[in-house]
Design an enzyme around this catalytic site. Structure first.
Site, PDB file in Angstrom:
ATOM      1  N   GLU A  92       0.682  -1.169  -0.169  1.00  0.00           N
ATOM      2  CA  GLU A  92       0.106   0.083  -0.207  1.00  0.00           C
ATOM      3  C   GLU A  92       0.953   1.207   0.084  1.00  0.00           C
ATOM      4  OE1 GLU A  92      -4.131  -1.547   2.216  1.00  0.00           O
ATOM      5  OE2 GLU A  92      -2.256  -1.122   3.254  1.00  0.00           O
ATOM      6  N   CYS A 105       3.321   8.158   1.451  1.00  0.00           N
ATOM      7  CA  CYS A 105       4.174   7.241   2.247  1.00  0.00           C
ATOM      8  C   CYS A 105       4.324   5.811   1.550  1.00  0.00           C
ATOM      9  CB  CYS A 105       3.084   6.894   3.620  1.00  0.00           C
ATOM     10  SG  CYS A 105       3.628   5.663   4.689  1.00  0.00           S
ATOM     11  N   CYS A 112       7.026  -7.783   6.369  1.00  0.00           N
ATOM     12  CA  CYS A 112       8.095  -7.314   7.050  1.00  0.00           C
ATOM     13  C   CYS A 112       8.710  -8.416   8.263  1.00  0.00           C
ATOM     14  CB  CYS A 112       7.887  -6.015   7.974  1.00  0.00           C
ATOM     15  SG  CYS A 112       9.392  -5.301   8.644  1.00  0.00           S
ATOM     16  N   CYS A 116       7.794  -6.495  14.617  1.00  0.00           N
ATOM     17  CA  CYS A 116       7.476  -5.430  15.922  1.00  0.00           C
ATOM     18  C   CYS A 116       6.122  -5.750  16.571  1.00  0.00           C
ATOM     19  CB  CYS A 116       7.500  -4.024  15.464  1.00  0.00           C
ATOM     20  SG  CYS A 116       8.958  -3.516  15.103  1.00  0.00           S
ATOM     21  N   CYS A 119       2.796  -3.754  15.402  1.00  0.00           N
ATOM     22  CA  CYS A 119       2.631  -3.444  13.723  1.00  0.00           C
ATOM     23  C   CYS A 119       1.761  -4.532  13.211  1.00  0.00           C
ATOM     24  CB  CYS A 119       4.128  -3.204  13.253  1.00  0.00           C
ATOM     25  SG  CYS A 119       3.768  -2.851  11.620  1.00  0.00           S
ATOM     26  N   CYS A 348      -0.682   4.806  10.698  1.00  0.00           N
ATOM     27  CA  CYS A 348       0.448   3.966  10.777  1.00  0.00           C
ATOM     28  C   CYS A 348       0.290   2.632  11.262  1.00  0.00           C
ATOM     29  CB  CYS A 348       1.564   4.641  11.696  1.00  0.00           C
ATOM     30  SG  CYS A 348       1.968   6.056  11.375  1.00  0.00           S
TER      31      CYS A 348
END
Ligand code: SAH
Ligand code: SF4
Length: 375
Positions: A92, A105, A112, A116, A119, A348
């Site tokens: 995205e 962004c 990933c 984390c 996230c 975020c």
């Protein structure tokens, strides 16, 4: 032979490739400008390129866009695009308009590997690195689509700032990232200043050091905790590159950086990292009192955007403000990030929400839809 994707090349690489075709550098510059400044992908329409070059390009090269799976526009003007990157993966990009700037962004990876706790991309796991062309295709599409959509006067740019804060850890995809940054900065490309291109990292120390030498741009570091004990839990990469090493790399980076401070991002998690005592520990950490180097910095406190699998909660507003005040009283510039695009899950850490379920993503990929929910 498959045609090469010209979005994979920075200007030096395009010049070298054109050289192999027997073409001079100024031809590569013309081609580069057609692609990035004018958004043209059809060689036949590149009117000032010699016919012979257009002939060579046809078949040997292409400008490979990403397919848009969906588009959502928030009531606050934020627009989120979901792009198909093949194999059931999607990434995205989010456009955030403000009075004096337009920020894109951009994603660097499908998924990933850092994982984390807070996230949703991290919870999704790692699929693969994006190529330079796939990173740039997000900007290429958004810039030229928005110029038309917003009916901008000739020569005006829609995107003035890029933040590598979409899906993925950009410094774990270093070799694709750096040429993409160079195209963003190139006057023949997007012409963005180094101060307006930001790499956000969870702290890949050796790559912070390399970026300083290869392509210094503004740097944001996702800190999230004042101690190794807590950061080990929240950002697993901290076990490999603990705070002392991270802060040393930040301090060294500033000697070559276009800005004279690091932006520390700090996601506010209720009862986890949001106490006034922890704010004080942060002050000690960055001011050199803990024995680490002092790091000139600003703090950006991000209200946590919850998602079901995290088991974490957003800090209450008054706690965030109290935390900010402790930092501000110590002379550290501290902002609380406005949450944008909340209604379309574009804030975020929410970016993977839609693509987390691979099966759903697969379904969507076979049935592309353009969805505009609000304008
Ligand atoms: N991997 C890079 C860049 C992408 S994440 C990094 O970690 O810096 C961009 C920012 O969003 C980071 O600061 C990250 O910590 C933050 N973030 C991730 N998940 C979040 C969530 N659920 N709520 C608020 N911020 C989040
Ligand atoms: Fe990866 Fe950044 Fe999410 Fe951590 S916060 S899992 S590094 S994308």
């Amino acid at each position: 032979m498959n045609p090469v994707n010209l979005l994979d090349f920075d200007l030096d690489a395009l010049t070298a490739w054109c050289g192999e075709l027997g073409e001079k550098r100024f031809r590569a510059v013309q081609l580069f400008r057609w692609i990035h400044q004018k958004g043209e992908s059809d060689f036949a329409r590149m009117s000032d390129l010699a016919k012979s070059l257009r002939g060579k390009l046809a078949g040997a090269a292409m400008v490979q866009p990403l397919q848009v799976i969906s588009e959502q526009a928030s009531s606050d003007g934020t627009i989120k695009w979901l792009f198909d990157v093949g194999g059931g993966n999607a990434v995205e990009s989010v456009f955030i308009p403000e009075d004096d700037r337009g920020t894109l962004c951009v994603s660097s990876q499908a998924g990933c590997a850092v994982g984390c706790r807070f996230c949703s991309t991290g919870h999704q796991g790692f699929s693969r690195n994006l190529s330079t062309g796939e990173i740039l295709a997000q900007l290429w599409f958004a810039e030229h689509h928005l110029r038309t959509r917003l009916a901008l006067p000739a020569g005006e740019r829609a995107i003035t700032n890029v933040v590598m804060m979409g899906m993925g850890e950009p410094l774990q995809n270093y070799s694709a990232l750096v040429p993409a940054l160079r195209v963003m900065l190139d006057d023949h490309g997007y012409g963005l200043s180094r101060r307006r291109v930001t790499v956000s990292t969870s702290g890949v120390v050796p790559m912070i050091e390399r970026l300083q030498a290869d392509c210094p741009v503004a740097m944001a570091v996702s800190l999230h905790a004042p101690t190794d004990g807590l950061r080990d839990q929240l950002v697993p990469l901290n076990r490999k590159y603990p705070l002392a090493e991270l802060l040393s790399a930040c301090r060294a980076y500033l000697s070559a950086a276009p800005r004279d401070f690091i932006t520390f991002e700090y996601c506010m998690l209720d009862g986890v990292n949001d106490s006034p005592a922890q704010a004080q520990q942060l002050i000690d950490l960055v001011s050199g009192r803990g024995g680490q180097p002092r790091v000139p910095c600003k703090f950006n406190l991000i209200p946590f955007n919850p998602f079901p699998a995290s088991g974490l909660k957003r800090s209450p507003r008054d706690r965030v403000m109290a935390f900010a005040k402790v930092l501000q009283d110590a002379g550290i510039v501290t902002t609380v990030r406005k949450t944008r695009g909340d209604d379309i899950d574009a804030a975020c850490g929410q970016l993977a929400g839609e693509v987390q379920d691979r099966t759903n993503a697969q379904n969507r990929l076979t049935r592309p839809v353009i969805r505009i929910e609000a304008s």
